[in-house]
Design a protein around this motif. Structure first.
Motif, PDB file in Angstrom:
ATOM      1  N   THR A  21       0.854  -1.180   0.000  1.00 44.40           N
ATOM      2  CA  THR A  21       0.000   0.000   0.000  1.00 44.40           C
ATOM      3  C   THR A  21       0.889   1.228   0.000  1.00 44.40           C
ATOM      4  OG1 THR A  21      -1.729  -1.158   1.240  1.00 44.40           O
ATOM      5  CG2 THR A  21      -1.820   1.250   1.207  1.00 44.40           C
ATOM      6  N   TYR A  23       2.044   5.145   0.256  1.00 43.62           N
ATOM      7  CA  TYR A  23       1.767   6.368   1.016  1.00 43.62           C
ATOM      8  C   TYR A  23       2.734   7.455   0.565  1.00 43.62           C
ATOM      9  CZ  TYR A  23      -0.791   3.369   4.322  1.00 43.62           C
ATOM     10  OH  TYR A  23      -1.665   2.489   4.901  1.00 43.62           O
ATOM     11  N   TYR A  40      -0.420  12.056   5.316  1.00 46.04           N
ATOM     12  CA  TYR A  40      -0.036  11.216   4.186  1.00 46.04           C
ATOM     13  C   TYR A  40      -1.206  11.081   3.216  1.00 46.04           C
ATOM     14  CZ  TYR A  40       4.281   9.525   6.388  1.00 46.04           C
ATOM     15  OH  TYR A  40       5.525   9.436   6.944  1.00 46.04           O
ATOM     16  N   LYS A  42      -2.795   8.347   0.597  1.00 47.37           N
ATOM     17  CA  LYS A  42      -2.767   6.957   0.153  1.00 47.37           C
ATOM     18  C   LYS A  42      -2.884   6.931  -1.363  1.00 47.37           C
ATOM     19  CE  LYS A  42      -4.609   3.657   2.498  1.00 47.37           C
ATOM     20  NZ  LYS A  42      -5.537   2.749   3.235  1.00 47.37           N
ATOM     21  N   GLU A  98      -1.311   4.872  12.288  1.00 49.59           N
ATOM     22  CA  GLU A  98      -2.108   5.452  11.212  1.00 49.59           C
ATOM     23  C   GLU A  98      -3.528   5.714  11.700  1.00 49.59           C
ATOM     24  OE1 GLU A  98      -3.875   4.244   6.820  1.00 49.59           O
ATOM     25  OE2 GLU A  98      -2.238   3.064   7.694  1.00 49.59           O
ATOM     26  N   PRO A 310       3.407  -1.288   3.956  1.00 54.41           N
ATOM     27  CA  PRO A 310       3.457   0.119   3.552  1.00 54.41           C
ATOM     28  C   PRO A 310       4.712   0.450   2.746  1.00 54.41           C
ATOM     29  CG  PRO A 310       3.115  -0.136   5.925  1.00 54.41           C
ATOM     30  CD  PRO A 310       3.561  -1.449   5.408  1.00 54.41           C
TER      31      PRO A 310
END
Length: 743
Positions: A21, A23, A40, A42, A98, A310
């Motif tokens: 994922t 960021y 951040y 996404k 997060e 991440p």
């Protein structure tokens, strides 16, 4: 060492089902003694989240436990008015938590900006939400211990989010008392100041302090030093609340700030108070539920925490414009960091940018000619030369914008549609009830209750795609560009018949035509096909070589029809221009069709082309990622960070001052793609209209794959993953990422 040993999978700390994922750091929201909070974006859906970054090396044993405590508490909370917890990671000595991003700042900032006392209904709106959050945590046996205006966050829509549970305490029972000395002095209860044991009623005192601030814009007690402040909290009486407020709410303040904790109401008592009678609580609950829809969708679509890997990529973003007399690309310095551009659009005489924080900026582009008729949305017809934020959307996040010739249409995070500018052709979707010019964004009420996914504007018409897959068009109907089977104009959105088993993936309005792309990659079009700008024309070849080719010309289509010459291509995107069109297929090849008068098809000549053409030359072997078409020119970017342009060069359309002397005409043209910037950054969005182009480019500063998923204890360490970085810019890279990159 084998290079493969740096792989997270090879280290054994990532499960085979892990999903990467992405960021991107946006900006630092705040810094504290042990870390910072960073906003951040996404990559997968452009949503914004906050990472609370805690440097564990700076913490003692107690602070480490507090960090773990915050994770434990956040993970069990599930309430609209409590900051949502999404995930947490451990990267070496940095704990990353997060959480949901409340984009409206804090209640402390809201109070500090207020010049006059809030109306009572506004106070009740904020207070009810905070009290609901406190009731929820108390029901779970959690004592917050640091309720204050600075820890109460707001969204732009007015939702309240209680946060910062770093020093919260989970009680074994509602009657349990604690005796640790924590909190913020201004909001500390008398029993806490005196070192006595305390319970949930201490939170009620703090909540009373917040209510008092909302009613008076001042602290309950204030002093020049902590000792004097403590004395006033224990012994002094506070000033009365203004009599402009009802006696009920003034009585409630007095009860919550009673020195005797046993006399204070509970959070549930507060929610049942007469100030919320006559259905007010029910109506507020309904409003909270409606405003929180976006957060609920984000939670439902979130990847399970155990599967997240991440990948943090720090980037700098730049916006360039050229054309209309600007012979070479010019950078707009405003759009950096928190105002980095996410999406751009261009009209005949105006430009628009949506930033990563979903703010809309517009300004005039008078080099393109035309008049200002409200298409900037600033409440007047002034020609603002510099980008200016559209204030109507101060509390409304905007996720997509599209510019017509002299009007603008945009979609908000809540999928509402707004329009402003000239309504001469009915493009504002309001049936002419606002006159010919609308200078501030107006909600298109037709779509109330309908979630719109995308809008696209032509010169004088609009097409919209809903999340349910329905297509609507409105505005000028000449040449059948609305796809409704006629050439009538419509000032209200009209549903388009879209037959076929495959759904519509995206819609795209051209100057006087419209395209739709199905999920199977088929392209449909309607409107004017002059010069084959819709790609309908086909060529039949004779059985004998000498027999002349026969071209079948289709002047226009009033209903959406499959573009058969492109049926063998899986169309990924389409960019309509004034006289020609460009398409990118699933293989990242560029296909053009339409007028070739200025070489805008990029095929190396200026001859009339009857069919569709695959652009080769400098683009051979390259992946084309973005393309846009203006009036007689084309701009495209490739995966190797190159930007090319070709076609009519007059007035800086191609972003270059050179000329191609091979064509003996009065104006210079290029018939083949030529680089503009050389090697630039990666282009994320580009738009052209008339003779101007606006482009967003990003450059990677640093990149890091975090080598761990969920952690049970912040004391657990791990090997540092390999860091890939280029030029560093400390102002835009989080502290922990700077530190790792320098190692």
């Amino acid at each position: 060492m084998d290079a493969r040993s740096d792989s997270p999978m090879d280290r054994g700390d990532i499960s085979p089902g892990s999903q990467e994922t992405g960021y991107i750091p946006v900006r630092v929201l705040g810094r504290g003694a042990f870390g910072e909070a960073v906003l951040y974006r996404k990559v997968e859906d452009n949503s914004l989240v906050v990472w609370k970054e805690v440097d564990l090396k700076c913490l003692g044993e107690k602070e480490r436990k507090d960090s773990q405590n915050e994770i434990d508490i956040l993970s069990i909370l599930n309430h609209t008015n409590v900051v949502s917890y999404y995930n947490h990671f451990l990267d070496g000595d940095t704990l990353l938590i997060e959480m949901e991003y409340a984009n409206g700042g804090s209640l402390h900032e809201k109070i500090a900006r207020q010049k006059e006392l809030f109306p009572e209904e506004v106070v009740l709106w904020y207070f009810y939400q905070v009290a609901s959050a406190v009731s929820h945590i108390h029901e779970l046996g959690i004592l917050h211990r640091d309720i204050k205006a600075l820890n109460i966050f707001l969204t732009k829509s007015g939702l309240v989010k209680l946060g910062d549970f770093g020093i919260s305490k989970i009680l074994d029972s509602n009657s349990q008392l604690v005796d640790s000395y924590v909190g913020t002095p201004y909001y500390m209860s008398p029993e806490l100041i005196k070192g006595e044991r305390y319970n949930q009623k201490s939170d009620i005192w703090s909540l009373g302090c917040v209510l008092y601030e909302l009613l008076s814009l001042t602290k309950v007690f204030d002093a020049t030093n902590p000792l004097r402040l403590a004395s006033e909290i224990v012994h002094s009486q506070f000033d009365e609340v203004s009599p402009k407020y009802s006696s009920n709410i003034r009585t409630l303040v007095n009860n919550m700030l009673d020195k005797d904790a046993s006399n204070r109401p509970s959070a549930d008592d507060i929610l049942q108070h007469t100030i919320f009678s006559d259905g007010l609580a029910e109506s507020m609950d309904k409003k909270v539920w409606e405003l929180d829809a976006a957060t609920r969708r984000a939670k439902m679509s979130a990847t399970p925490a155990a599967e997240v890997l991440p990948v943090v990529t720090s980037k700098c973003s730049e916006v360039y414009i050229w054309g209309g007399g600007r012979m070479t690309p010019q950078k707009i310095d405003m759009f950096t960091k928190g105002r980095s551009a996410l999406q751009v659009s261009a009209g005949h005489s105006h430009l628009a940018v949506i930033t990563v924080e979903k703010e809309l900026y517009t300004w005039s582009n008078m080099q393109g000619g035309g008049l200002m008729v409200g298409q900037l949305g600033h409440g007047d017809t002034a020609a603002y030369k510099a980008p200016k934020k559209v204030e109507t959307f101060e509390n409304i996040p905007v996720r997509q914008v599209s510019c017509g010739a002299d009007f603008t249409v945009c979609v908000t995070d809540e999928s509402d549609v707004y329009a402003f500018g000239s309504d001469y052709d009915g493009c504002l979707g309001c049936d002419g009830d606002e006159g010919s010019e609308v200078c501030t964004p107006k909600l298109i009420s037709f779509f109330a209750g309908t979630r719109v996914q995308q809008v696209s504007c032509g010169d004088a018409h609009v097409v919209a795609l809903t999340e349910a897959g329905d297509v609507y068009t409105w505005g000028c109907g000449e040449f059948g560009r609305l796809g409704l089977g006629c050439e009538d104009d419509f000032a209200l959105p009209q549903k388009v018949e879209t037959r076929g088993k495959h759904a519509i993936k995206s819609v795209h309005a051209g100057s006087d035509g419209t395209f739709m792309i199905r999920t199977n990659g088929r392209l449909l079009a309607c409107g004017s096909n002059e010069d084959n700008r819709l790609g309908f024309n086909s060529v039949a070849r004779g059985l004998h070589k000498r027999k002349q080719e026969i071209s079948y010309d289709i002047p226009y289509q009033c209903t959406f029809t499959t573009v058969k010459p492109l049926s063998k291509h899986d169309v990924a995107s389409v960019a309509p221009g004034k006289t020609h069109t460009a398409v990118i297929d699933s293989l990242s090849r560029l296909i053009t069709f339409g007028s070739n008068k200025f070489g805008q098809l990029g095929v190396g000549d200026y001859k009339v082309r009857s069919g569709v053409n695959i652009v080769s030359s400098l683009l051979i072997g390259k992946q084309v990622l973005n393309v846009c078409c203006g009036d007689g020119f084309t701009v495209a970017s490739t995966s190797d960070n190159q930007v090319y342009s070709w076609g009519l060069c007059e007035n800086g359309r191609l972003g270059t001052v050179s000329s191609d002397t091979s064509k003996k005409v009065e104006v210079p043209c290029y018939a083949l793609p030529r680089p503009i910037f050389g090697s630039l950054h990666a282009v994320t969005d580009v738009a052209s209209h008339h003779w101007s182009t606006i482009l967003v480019a990003e450059k990677v500063l640093a990149q890091k794959t975090i080598g761990g998923t969920r952690v049970k204890c912040p004391d657990e360490g791990e090997d540092e993953p390999k860091m890939q970085s280029s030029q560093m810019n400390e102002s835009s890279v989080p502290t922990w990422l700077q530190r790792v990159s320098s190692q």
